[in-house]
Design a protein around this motif. Sequence first.
Motif, PDB file in Angstrom:
ATOM      1  N   VAL A  61      20.851 125.183  66.544  1.00 50.05           N
ATOM      2  CA  VAL A  61      20.962 126.344  65.673  1.00 50.05           C
ATOM      3  C   VAL A  61      22.400 126.834  65.745  1.00 50.05           C
ATOM      4  N   VAL A  62      23.016 127.062  64.588  1.00 52.56           N
ATOM      5  CA  VAL A  62      24.422 127.476  64.592  1.00 52.56           C
ATOM      6  C   VAL A  62      24.631 128.605  63.605  1.00 52.56           C
ATOM      7  N   GLY A  63      25.397 129.612  64.035  1.00 53.05           N
ATOM      8  CA  GLY A  63      25.791 130.683  63.139  1.00 53.05           C
ATOM      9  C   GLY A  63      26.871 130.187  62.188  1.00 53.05           C
ATOM     10  N   VAL A  64      26.631 130.341  60.892  1.00 48.21           N
ATOM     11  CA  VAL A  64      27.568 129.807  59.892  1.00 48.21           C
ATOM     12  C   VAL A  64      28.541 130.869  59.396  1.00 48.21           C
ATOM     13  N   GLY A  65      28.526 132.048  60.003  1.00 44.30           N
ATOM     14  CA  GLY A  65      29.416 133.105  59.567  1.00 44.30           C
ATOM     15  C   GLY A  65      28.665 134.137  58.755  1.00 44.30           C
ATOM     16  N   PRO A  66      29.404 135.018  58.091  1.00 41.38           N
ATOM     17  CA  PRO A  66      30.842 134.978  57.872  1.00 41.38           C
ATOM     18  C   PRO A  66      31.640 135.248  59.139  1.00 41.38           C
ATOM     19  N   GLY A  67      32.834 134.675  59.158  1.00 41.28           N
ATOM     20  CA  GLY A  67      33.720 134.848  60.292  1.00 41.28           C
ATOM     21  C   GLY A  67      35.069 134.239  59.998  1.00 41.28           C
ATOM     22  N   PRO A  68      36.063 134.541  60.833  1.00 43.57           N
ATOM     23  CA  PRO A  68      37.400 133.968  60.672  1.00 43.57           C
ATOM     24  C   PRO A  68      37.366 132.448  60.837  1.00 43.57           C
ATOM     25  N   TYR A  69      38.194 131.766  60.093  1.00 40.28           N
ATOM     26  CA  TYR A  69      38.173 130.303  60.046  1.00 40.28           C
ATOM     27  C   TYR A  69      38.345 129.667  61.417  1.00 40.28           C
ATOM     28  N   THR A  70      39.330 130.113  62.167  1.00 44.48           N
ATOM     29  CA  THR A  70      39.668 129.445  63.425  1.00 44.48           C
ATOM     30  C   THR A  70      38.503 129.430  64.401  1.00 44.48           C
ATOM     31  N   GLY A  71      37.848 130.569  64.593  1.00 40.80           N
ATOM     32  CA  GLY A  71      36.733 130.606  65.520  1.00 40.80           C
ATOM     33  C   GLY A  71      35.488 129.955  64.963  1.00 40.80           C
ATOM     34  N   LEU A  72      35.198 130.224  63.712  1.00 39.94           N
ATOM     35  CA  LEU A  72      33.957 129.752  63.098  1.00 39.94           C
ATOM     36  C   LEU A  72      33.832 128.237  63.120  1.00 39.94           C
ATOM     37  N   ARG A  73      34.929 127.538  62.855  1.00 39.12           N
ATOM     38  CA  ARG A  73      34.852 126.077  62.761  1.00 39.12           C
ATOM     39  C   ARG A  73      34.537 125.431  64.113  1.00 39.12           C
TER      40      ARG A  73
END
Length: 222
Positions: A61-73
């Motif tokens: 299970v993974v959180g897909v965001g929303p979030g800043p690109y650097t951390g989210l990826r």
Amino acid sequence: MLLLALDTATPAVTVALHDGAGVVAESHQVDARRHGELLLPAVDRVLREAGVSLDAVTGFVVGVGPGPYTGLRVGLATAAAFGAATGAPVHGLCTLDGIAYAAGQAGLEGPFTVATDARRKEVYWARYADPRTRATEPAVDRPADIAGQVAGHPAVGAGALLYREVFTDVPDGMPEHQSAAALAALAAEKLVTGGEFLPERPLYLRRPDARVPVNYKVVTPR
């Protein structure tokens, strides 16, 4: 059922293992600049505490965001790699949904708003009818621009804490960042009830900062 949940869309590097009945082990560290450094050791720590191997996991299970690109990826790439290596499915969930579910576990019933820090004096946010039901699509806005839409209801999350002049009702004891334990519990519910998941693709909500320059001089031969 043995679900390994992880999320790096907020400053929290959070990992949890859920067996369908409850959380078996979890790790939670807040460090907005070290997602890539902290995530894999956290996964290893959680699996060792639970006494299982990665091959025993039946779903990620993974959180897909929303979030800043650097951390989210970091989280998305890791979950995708785990899925490819083990053959287990990868289930995407909105990060804001995980925070809303955690707020419900802390006693908040709804309606309410979840807001996280999007930097640049903006927030990622969504309205919720209750901890399991999102009433609006995730968005990114300046807090002052959404004051009318969030007025009159409680708000949770780091974004709400940061802009108290807009989010005037922030109850004590509510989650500030994402919790993989809550995300895993929400996913376990959805798997039992046939709920929907999101593709494991990043939800950025912003255009990339890097852009192809225009009107630049061509220096290579044609």
